[in-house]
Every structure is written in C-alpha cells, then in structure tokens.
Design a protein around this motif. Structure first.
Motif, PDB file in Angstrom:
ATOM      1  N   LEU A 207       0.783  -1.239  -0.004  1.00 38.43           N
ATOM      2  CA  LEU A 207      -0.144  -0.133  -0.091  1.00 38.43           C
ATOM      3  C   LEU A 207       0.763   1.232  -0.107  1.00 38.43           C
ATOM      4  CD1 LEU A 207      -3.107   1.080   0.144  1.00 38.43           C
ATOM      5  CD2 LEU A 207      -2.280   1.217   2.651  1.00 38.43           C
TER       6      LEU A 207
ATOM      7  N   TYR B  97       1.328   4.120  -2.850  1.00 42.63           N
ATOM      8  CA  TYR B  97       0.960   5.547  -2.568  1.00 42.63           C
ATOM      9  C   TYR B  97       2.300   6.419  -3.058  1.00 42.63           C
ATOM     10  CZ  TYR B  97      -2.725   4.900   0.580  1.00 42.63           C
ATOM     11  OH  TYR B  97      -4.268   4.370   1.159  1.00 42.63           O
TER      12      TYR B  97
ATOM     13  N   VAL C 272       1.843   6.432  -6.992  1.00 44.87           N
ATOM     14  CA  VAL C 272       0.703   7.585  -7.061  1.00 44.87           C
ATOM     15  C   VAL C 272       1.305   8.970  -6.978  1.00 44.87           C
ATOM     16  CG1 VAL C 272      -1.552   8.403  -6.410  1.00 44.87           C
ATOM     17  CG2 VAL C 272      -1.129   5.970  -6.564  1.00 44.87           C
ATOM     18  N   LEU C 273       1.812   9.235  -5.967  1.00 51.09           N
ATOM     19  CA  LEU C 273       2.573  10.507  -5.916  1.00 51.09           C
ATOM     20  C   LEU C 273       3.600  10.907  -6.653  1.00 51.09           C
ATOM     21  CD1 LEU C 273       2.747  10.776  -1.970  1.00 51.09           C
ATOM     22  CD2 LEU C 273       1.115  12.136  -3.542  1.00 51.09           C
TER      23      LEU C 273
ATOM     24  N   VAL D  77      -7.524  11.900  -4.150  1.00 56.08           N
ATOM     25  CA  VAL D  77      -7.678  10.994  -2.804  1.00 56.08           C
ATOM     26  C   VAL D  77      -8.316   9.888  -3.053  1.00 56.08           C
ATOM     27  CG1 VAL D  77      -8.600  11.484  -0.584  1.00 56.08           C
ATOM     28  CG2 VAL D  77      -7.256  13.394  -1.409  1.00 56.08           C
TER      29      VAL D  77
ATOM     30  N   GLY E 299      -6.665   7.398  -5.747  1.00 54.25           N
ATOM     31  CA  GLY E 299      -5.453   7.090  -5.664  1.00 54.25           C
ATOM     32  C   GLY E 299      -4.895   6.642  -4.066  1.00 54.25           C
ATOM     33  N   PHE E 300      -5.942   6.835  -2.936  1.00 56.32           N
ATOM     34  CA  PHE E 300      -5.642   6.785  -1.724  1.00 56.32           C
ATOM     35  C   PHE E 300      -6.645   5.796  -0.939  1.00 56.32           C
ATOM     36  CE2 PHE E 300      -2.754  10.288  -3.008  1.00 56.32           C
ATOM     37  CZ  PHE E 300      -1.801  10.061  -2.346  1.00 56.32           C
ATOM     38  N   VAL E 301      -7.866   6.302  -1.119  1.00 56.93           N
ATOM     39  CA  VAL E 301      -8.951   5.638  -0.394  1.00 56.93           C
ATOM     40  C   VAL E 301      -9.318   4.303  -1.025  1.00 56.93           C
ATOM     41  CG1 VAL E 301     -11.231   5.960   0.815  1.00 56.93           C
ATOM     42  CG2 VAL E 301      -9.732   7.835   0.323  1.00 56.93           C
TER      43      VAL E 301
ATOM     44  N   ILE F 234      -7.341   1.361  -0.291  1.00 55.35           N
ATOM     45  CA  ILE F 234      -7.480   0.598   1.031  1.00 55.35           C
ATOM     46  C   ILE F 234      -8.781  -0.257   0.960  1.00 55.35           C
ATOM     47  CG2 ILE F 234      -8.357   1.541   3.368  1.00 55.35           C
ATOM     48  CD1 ILE F 234      -6.581   4.093   3.199  1.00 55.35           C
TER      49      ILE F 234
END
Length: 284
Positions: free
Chosen positions: A3, A7, A10-11, A214, A217-219, A222
């Motif tokens: 994970l 991230y 993605v960044l 967000v 790319g992030f939630v 998860i």
C-alpha cells in the motif's frame, strides 16, 4: 508494505509529472485540503452507525500488515485437525471434550499458537466439534448451519471494505463542491487583476484535482486491500468445514484433511507430499 509503495508511485506519477512543467507551490492551497478532509470525515460519520465506524477503524491497521493466512498457517490448521480427529478415531468423540471446552489449556491446541491467535476460527472449530460430541445433529444439518454462519461472517467482515468503497465514491463529488466554492469566491472578485483571478481559479480547481486523487489514489486502494483481507480470512472456515464434514461421513483423518487441503487457494495450498511429511514429522 505494498500500500505504501503504491502511494509513492501515485504521488510520483501525479505530482512528479506535474512538477516537470508546473510549480508545486500552486497546488498548496491549505483551505482546499482542510475542506476535502473535513467533508470526507463528515460523510463517513454521517452515513454509518457506531458499529460500522468501530469495525472500519479497527480494520484499517490491517492494510499495513502482511497476511497471516499462508501455507505454514494452513499446514498448522490441518495438522491440528488431524491430531483431533485421530484422537477421536482411537478413543471416541468424548475423548476431545476437555480439549474443546478449554482450548487454551489443551495440550493439542497449545501446540498451534498461530491458530489460537485467531479467536473466531478457534470458536468456529470448537463449536462444531462440540456439536459432534453431542451427537444430536447429522452431517446435513451441521453443513447447513456452517454455511449460514460462514455467510454471516462473510457479510460482517465485508463491512469495512464496503464503507471505504463508499467513501472513495463520494470524495470526487466533495472535490467538486470545494471547486464550486472556489469559483463562487472568484466570481465575487471579478474586479481583481487577471493575475490574481488566475491564481484564484487555479486554487479552486485544486479541489477537483484533490478529490479525484484522494479517491482513486488513496481511499480506493484501502477498500481493495480490505476486500482481499476478507477473502483470505474466509478460506479457513471453508477448510475446517469440509474436514469436519468428511470426518462425520466416516472418512479417515488423513483423508479428511485432504478434503481441506483441496479447497485452499493454489498459492497457499501445500502439496500432498508436503502435508503428509509435515503430519508425520509432528507425530514423530
């Protein structure tokens, strides 16, 4: 671990490529970040009850941990069940009554600390062994009850993944809300110089950018991780189910655990020889 790696990628792909032809400082609009995070948390709290909130918060740390359900774990489970069923075959069902009533102090269960750490799996196994000892239910009735319990567990375990998926779906819309608020602010400042208006419009668009980044790319990752954890955690119950049913239908312990081995994912399934050698080494 993966994970965090995801991230970083993605960044790097988003901010890194933007930095080649633009200024990262233009993306720093603190009020937009605060608004997005606040709306996301508010939507999460407003759309869930206390039970769902607690289960989701409790499940989040698991996405940073590796899976406990690997080949070694399943070999432990199958070896444990082999020992229990062998004892039943030699001494009768009543011989394991003490083991299942107090698994923590059982000389058989205590050999397998990795399995004992999984409270729900221990409870599942001991409950159905207790029913077998009672002798009041046949294999068909127990199988139906197992199926219903596994389905209930599956639905409950899917809760956090479902909640995070809904949060991910809502964040882009929150980004649009923040962007519209920024545009309204711009419209109220039409008398400002073009350079000032341009900066304000850019800041407003950061809301849309941030909401989409967000969300996907992030939630969403998860939610995907939680979904995979559920699938991995459900397989152990199917494994125990088929072993117990095979035993109730009269199969020898070594054959019953072969039923359990067959339902495992190919990446976690020990070979027939590996399992046989492991069981023999534990007996020896």
């Amino acid at each position: 671990m993966f994970l965090i790696i995801g991230y970083v990628i993605v960044l790097a792909a988003s901010l890194g490529t933007y930095a080649v032809h633009g200024s990262l400082a233009a993306l720093w609009v603190p009020t937009e970040y605060i608004a997005i995070v606040g709306l996301m948390i508010g939507g999460f709290v407003a759309s869930n009850g206390i039970k769902a909130i607690k289960s989701t918060m409790g499940a989040l740390p698991s996405v940073l941990k590796g899976s406990a359900y690997n080949k070694a774990y399943y070999m432990d489970v199958l070896a444990l069940m082999y020992e229990l069923l062998s004892k039943v075959r030699k001494e009768g069902l009543m011989s394991i009554e003490g083991d299942i009533e107090n698994a923590e102090s059982s000389p058989i269960f205590s050999k397998y600390p990795s399995f004992m750490a999984d409270h729900h799996a221990v409870e599942f196994l001991t409950d159905y062994l207790r029913m077998m000892v009672g002798g009041n239910l046949n294999a068909f009735e127990i199988e139906n009850l197992m199926d219903m319990e596994i389905e209930t567990h599956h639905q409950e375990a899917h809760g956090p993944a479902h909640v995070m998926s809904k949060v991910a779906d809502s964040v882009p819309a929150f980004g649009i809300v923040v962007a519209v608020m920024g545009v309204v602010n711009v419209m109220g400042s039409v008398g400002q110089p073009p350079a000032v208006l341009g900066k304000m419009i850019g800041g407003a668009l950061v809301g849309t950018f941030l909401g989409i980044l967000v969300s996907y790319g992030f939630v969403a990752p998860i939610a995907g991780q939680l979904e995979q954890k559920v699938e991995e955690g459900s397989k152990i119950y199917q494994c125990m189910k088929v072993v117990l049913l095979a035993s109730m239908n009269g199969y020898a312990p070594q054959v019953a655990i072969e039923f359990g081995r067959k339902v495992l994912f190919s990446t976690d399934r020990p070979s027939f020889i590996e399992l046989e050698d492991d069981v023999k080494s534990r007996k020896g």
